[in-house]
Design a protein around this motif. Structure first.
Motif, PDB file in Angstrom:
ATOM      1  N   ASP A 123       0.819  -1.213   0.000  1.00 17.80           N
ATOM      2  CA  ASP A 123       0.000   0.000   0.000  1.00 17.80           C
ATOM      3  C   ASP A 123       0.850   1.258   0.000  1.00 17.80           C
ATOM      4  O   ASP A 123       0.423   2.302  -0.501  1.00 17.80           O
ATOM      5  CB  ASP A 123      -0.977  -0.023   1.168  1.00 17.80           C
ATOM      6  CG  ASP A 123      -2.131  -0.993   0.929  1.00 17.80           C
ATOM      7  OD1 ASP A 123      -2.239  -1.529  -0.193  1.00 17.80           O
ATOM      8  OD2 ASP A 123      -2.926  -1.213   1.858  1.00 17.80           O
ATOM      9  N   PHE A 124       2.066   1.186   0.550  1.00 13.68           N
ATOM     10  CA  PHE A 124       2.983   2.315   0.457  1.00 13.68           C
ATOM     11  C   PHE A 124       3.349   2.565  -1.007  1.00 13.68           C
ATOM     12  O   PHE A 124       3.404   3.706  -1.457  1.00 13.68           O
ATOM     13  CB  PHE A 124       4.242   2.063   1.299  1.00 13.68           C
ATOM     14  CG  PHE A 124       5.238   3.177   1.211  1.00 13.68           C
ATOM     15  CD1 PHE A 124       4.975   4.417   1.787  1.00 13.68           C
ATOM     16  CD2 PHE A 124       6.440   2.991   0.559  1.00 13.68           C
ATOM     17  CE1 PHE A 124       5.889   5.450   1.698  1.00 13.68           C
ATOM     18  CE2 PHE A 124       7.364   4.022   0.475  1.00 13.68           C
ATOM     19  CZ  PHE A 124       7.095   5.254   1.036  1.00 13.68           C
ATOM     20  N   GLY A 125       3.561   1.495  -1.764  1.00 21.20           N
ATOM     21  CA  GLY A 125       3.801   1.639  -3.200  1.00 21.20           C
ATOM     22  C   GLY A 125       2.609   2.262  -3.910  1.00 21.20           C
ATOM     23  O   GLY A 125       2.766   3.116  -4.789  1.00 21.20           O
ATOM     24  N   LEU A 126       1.413   1.855  -3.521  1.00 23.31           N
ATOM     25  CA  LEU A 126       0.201   2.455  -4.094  1.00 23.31           C
ATOM     26  C   LEU A 126       0.094   3.937  -3.722  1.00 23.31           C
ATOM     27  O   LEU A 126      -0.325   4.757  -4.541  1.00 23.31           O
ATOM     28  CB  LEU A 126      -1.042   1.698  -3.626  1.00 23.31           C
ATOM     29  CG  LEU A 126      -1.234   0.308  -4.214  1.00 23.31           C
ATOM     30  CD1 LEU A 126      -2.372  -0.417  -3.522  1.00 23.31           C
ATOM     31  CD2 LEU A 126      -1.481   0.395  -5.707  1.00 23.31           C
ATOM     32  N   LEU A 127       0.470   4.272  -2.487  1.00 27.84           N
ATOM     33  CA  LEU A 127       0.455   5.675  -2.061  1.00 27.84           C
ATOM     34  C   LEU A 127       1.383   6.500  -2.959  1.00 27.84           C
ATOM     35  O   LEU A 127       1.017   7.597  -3.405  1.00 27.84           O
ATOM     36  CB  LEU A 127       0.884   5.781  -0.599  1.00 27.84           C
ATOM     37  CG  LEU A 127       0.870   7.170   0.027  1.00 27.84           C
ATOM     38  CD1 LEU A 127       0.550   7.077   1.511  1.00 27.84           C
ATOM     39  CD2 LEU A 127       2.170   7.890  -0.161  1.00 27.84           C
ATOM     40  N   LEU A 128       2.572   5.984  -3.236  1.00 27.41           N
ATOM     41  CA  LEU A 128       3.504   6.689  -4.122  1.00 27.41           C
ATOM     42  C   LEU A 128       2.920   6.837  -5.526  1.00 27.41           C
ATOM     43  O   LEU A 128       3.054   7.893  -6.159  1.00 27.41           O
ATOM     44  CB  LEU A 128       4.849   5.961  -4.171  1.00 27.41           C
ATOM     45  CG  LEU A 128       5.636   5.906  -2.861  1.00 27.41           C
ATOM     46  CD1 LEU A 128       6.903   5.085  -3.041  1.00 27.41           C
ATOM     47  CD2 LEU A 128       5.954   7.299  -2.351  1.00 27.41           C
ATOM     48  N   ALA A 129       2.249   5.808  -6.004  1.00 27.90           N
ATOM     49  CA  ALA A 129       1.618   5.876  -7.325  1.00 27.90           C
ATOM     50  C   ALA A 129       0.486   6.901  -7.338  1.00 27.90           C
ATOM     51  O   ALA A 129       0.310   7.633  -8.317  1.00 27.90           O
ATOM     52  CB  ALA A 129       1.102   4.496  -7.738  1.00 27.90           C
ATOM     53  N   ALA A 130      -0.278   6.996  -6.254  1.00 23.59           N
ATOM     54  CA  ALA A 130      -1.352   7.996  -6.170  1.00 23.59           C
ATOM     55  C   ALA A 130      -0.761   9.405  -6.182  1.00 23.59           C
ATOM     56  O   ALA A 130      -1.313  10.315  -6.810  1.00 23.59           O
ATOM     57  CB  ALA A 130      -2.195   7.773  -4.919  1.00 23.59           C
ATOM     58  N   LEU A 131       0.365   9.589  -5.500  1.00 27.97           N
ATOM     59  CA  LEU A 131       1.036  10.893  -5.537  1.00 27.97           C
ATOM     60  C   LEU A 131       1.532  11.218  -6.948  1.00 27.97           C
ATOM     61  O   LEU A 131       1.444  12.363  -7.399  1.00 27.97           O
ATOM     62  CB  LEU A 131       2.190  10.932  -4.535  1.00 27.97           C
ATOM     63  CG  LEU A 131       1.803  10.901  -3.059  1.00 27.97           C
ATOM     64  CD1 LEU A 131       3.047  10.790  -2.181  1.00 27.97           C
ATOM     65  CD2 LEU A 131       0.977  12.121  -2.678  1.00 27.97           C
ATOM     66  N   ALA A 132       2.035  10.208  -7.650  1.00 24.16           N
ATOM     67  CA  ALA A 132       2.464  10.409  -9.034  1.00 24.16           C
ATOM     68  C   ALA A 132       1.273  10.790  -9.908  1.00 24.16           C
ATOM     69  O   ALA A 132       1.378  11.686 -10.758  1.00 24.16           O
ATOM     70  CB  ALA A 132       3.145   9.143  -9.565  1.00 24.16           C
TER      71      ALA A 132
END
Length: 143
Positions: A123-132
């Protein structure tokens, strides 16, 4: 005759063609699609449990503090996720950051449940993708 016209048009690219073929725009479209579909599907599944029993991800400390039963709380979470996905579909410039914040809350929640640290990392990876997506939306979402 048609071949000559096609060759002339093939040599001329518009600004829209350049944007549509850029890797950044393609990344934006992929992330936009993903952050519309994934939250809506995850939110709907809170009601049907076809993917997983989502109630297992609720830490006891949160369940004990909540004034509503744990399953009802997860249904509320499902509604929030559905709204977030629809929001990304309509206004990704705003809702990408809403989804990122929601993922931060989910990560904190998962860190309170023993045995789900791997999912917190995902989910941390998903958070980074959402920021992107939010950053790319500043350029590509002109609504």
């Amino acid at each position: 005759m048609n071949t000559t016209v096609d060759q002339i048009h093939a040599g001329v690219s518009t600004d829209a063609d350049k944007v549509a073929s850029s890797p950044a725009y393609q990344a934006y479209r992929i992330l936009h699609f993903g952050f519309v579909v994934a939250p809506i599907l995850a939110g709907l599944d809170k009601f049907f449990h076809l993917l997983v029993n989502w109630d297992q991800y609720l830490p006891r400390v949160v369940a004990n503090m909540s004034p509503v039963p744990p399953h009802t709380l997860m249904l509320v979470v499902g509604v929030i996720e559905i709204v977030a996905g629809i929001g990304v579909a309509i206004k990704p410039r705003i809702f990408a950051y809403v989804v990122a914040a929601w993922l931060a809350v989910i990560i904190i929640n998962l860190l309170l449940v023993p045995g789900y640290f791997d999912i917190a990392l995902r989910d941390f990876g998903l958070l980074l993708a959402a920021l992107a997506l939010g950053a790319l939306s500043q350029q590509f979402d002109r609504r």
